[in-house]
Motif scaffolding. Structure first.
Motif, PDB file in Angstrom:
ATOM      1  N   PHE A 138      30.573  42.027  44.204  1.00 29.58           N
ATOM      2  CA  PHE A 138      31.931  42.065  44.986  1.00 29.58           C
ATOM      3  C   PHE A 138      31.908  40.896  46.078  1.00 29.58           C
ATOM      4  CE2 PHE A 138      29.534  44.975  47.461  1.00 29.58           C
ATOM      5  CZ  PHE A 138      29.634  44.395  48.691  1.00 29.58           C
ATOM      6  N   ASP A 167      32.527  39.579  49.850  1.00 27.10           N
ATOM      7  CA  ASP A 167      33.002  39.890  51.253  1.00 27.10           C
ATOM      8  C   ASP A 167      32.525  38.634  51.910  1.00 27.10           C
ATOM      9  OD1 ASP A 167      30.440  39.551  52.054  1.00 27.10           O
ATOM     10  OD2 ASP A 167      29.964  41.667  52.430  1.00 27.10           O
ATOM     11  N   SER A 203      30.478  37.589  53.727  1.00 25.35           N
ATOM     12  CA  SER A 203      29.096  36.905  53.501  1.00 25.35           C
ATOM     13  C   SER A 203      28.880  36.129  52.216  1.00 25.35           C
ATOM     14  CB  SER A 203      28.024  37.873  53.972  1.00 25.35           C
ATOM     15  OG  SER A 203      27.978  38.742  52.929  1.00 25.35           O
ATOM     16  N   GLY A 204      29.886  36.267  51.403  1.00 31.07           N
ATOM     17  CA  GLY A 204      29.559  35.781  49.908  1.00 31.07           C
ATOM     18  C   GLY A 204      29.470  37.039  48.925  1.00 31.07           C
ATOM     19  N   LEU A 205      28.992  36.651  47.691  1.00 32.59           N
ATOM     20  CA  LEU A 205      28.768  37.683  46.620  1.00 32.59           C
ATOM     21  C   LEU A 205      27.640  38.470  46.987  1.00 32.59           C
ATOM     22  CD1 LEU A 205      29.677  35.490  43.535  1.00 32.59           C
ATOM     23  CD2 LEU A 205      31.199  37.013  44.780  1.00 32.59           C
ATOM     24  N   ASN A 206      27.936  40.006  46.671  1.00 33.39           N
ATOM     25  CA  ASN A 206      26.898  41.046  46.782  1.00 33.39           C
ATOM     26  C   ASN A 206      26.742  42.007  45.726  1.00 33.39           C
ATOM     27  OD1 ASN A 206      26.625  40.677  50.044  1.00 33.39           O
ATOM     28  ND2 ASN A 206      28.981  40.987  49.581  1.00 33.39           N
TER      29      ASN A 206
END
Lengths: 250, 250
Positions: free
Chosen positions: B144, B146, B148-151
């Motif tokens: 997903f 957020d 901060s980027g993709l996690n």
């Protein structure tokens, strides 16, 4: 006829810090019979020297150059391709790659990192994979047995990253054919004259069979009832313990 | 004709704590046109009430009973089968299952636990799975986006446990057909009259199409170039943003 033997280590020759019954005798009997041996492990929680010392403390004498580990295979792979690794490995083996580090990384190297498999560390690898770095995995084992029971090995974390980033890892330990053939090659024997003895139905037995070796599963270590069905249909043999395998070989 | 709409949340209506451009307008336009809406998320980092409050703070009014989450689906599943869960979920939603706990557990329930996905917590689940407990996964999303980027999302950890214990999880969120049909059923419409709008080509778009709905991918949130190929061959449509989807619907 069997002219050479490859041994898996944990679960075959020892569990935790203790040799399994018959392990020392197996090595002595084969040595006395003039059958050369190599030792081939997917363990990436210790450098090769520490594994050799540990074996020695259990009375199992193994020359370092006869021990094949994915750490050695990974170093060779990285050096041949001039790749700088980003490491997610056990703290004990980070030093083995110290001379190959330096930003920016151009490959993600995964070992059995144990408790170092944190969410943040995995997420960092995931982002590098999305940037296009390849994933190198030192083994794909599902689990291993230690004193506390069965534990997650590298494989589950490898498939987690493969699934997240939609790619396939390059596996540098068992069951990679090249890994078996490097050990067999050092014996100077054709694969069909060599038997692999292991407790992992997939990595040891099916892996060795796929590389053209013979293979024997022992009912020790991580063996679980039902593993027979994974190997017998492929031509692998199953034995209760090392005594029984050595009797068969000799 | 489209008579009802299902919205994914994160990446479609908002990213982080901010509504995406056109999100508020989309809900107002559809409401004005008399098109009923439901909201269907795989997010398992917050209880339903907290999600509704968060949406409200962004000016997005969603009645709690119109929000479908895997937490609600998992509660229903556990209660119907009288199962006691062992939880590996985000600390924020542990309380949602407090009334269902009690030793010994007879199912492992996995959510998007984030940093709580530690080696020890995963190992504990693995050992329960080897004991024969089923694995219930609240979603199978790969990642997903957020601030901060993709996690890494829940999916990688679900496949890690599936691989380790050699079993298949029961997925209780998207893309499970039952999950889509519960939301569609509450609209009182046949699936083919309802469109799912999401930023996840697999979970939202292909999942909805497999359940008989129509589906639209928006190029926001976790969208990555190339996702079109995953949906267009299956009959999904692709739009730059919510404005474009709403124009198409109306």
């Amino acid at each position: 006829m069997i002219h050479g033997v490859l041994f898996d280590l944990e679960g075959v020759l020892y569990v935790g810090g203790y040799p399994l019954p018959g392990a020392r005798e197996a090595l002595l009997s084969l040595r006395a019979a003039g059958i050369p041996m190599r030792f081939i492990t997917n363990s990436t929680r210790m450098p090769r020297g520490a594994i050799v010392n540990r074996l020695a403390r259990m009375g199992l004498e193994v020359p370092p150059q006869h021990l094949f580990t994915p750490v050695v295979a990974a170093r060779n792979y990285l050096i041949a391709r001039k790749l700088t690794p980003h490491l997610l490995v056990h703290p004990n083996i980070q030093g083995e790659f110290a001379d190959l580090l330096g930003p920016p990384p151009d490959a993600v190297l995964l070992g059995d990192a144990g408790p170092a498999f944190s969410y943040d560390a995995l997420n960092q690898c995931f982002r590098l994979l999305l940037d296009g770095l390849p994933l190198l995995a030192m083994g794909s084992n599902r689990y291993f047995r230690d004193e506390s029971g069965l534990n997650l090995d590298i494989g589950p974390f490898m498939v987690a990253l493969e699934y997240a980033a939609e790619l396939e890892a390059v596996v540098l330990g068992k069951p990679a054919v090249e890994f078996f053939l490097a050990a067999v090659g050092s014996l100077g024997l054709p694969p069909q004259d060599v038997v692999m003895i292991g407790d992992d139905a997939e990595m040891d037995v099916r892996g060795a069979l796929a590389a053209g070796l013979r293979a024997a599963l022992v009912r020790t270590g991580k063996y679980r009832p039902g593993d027979e069905t994974k190997v017998e249909s492929q031509g692998g043999r199953v034995f209760d313990d090392l005594d029984a395998v050595v009797d068969y070989i000799l």
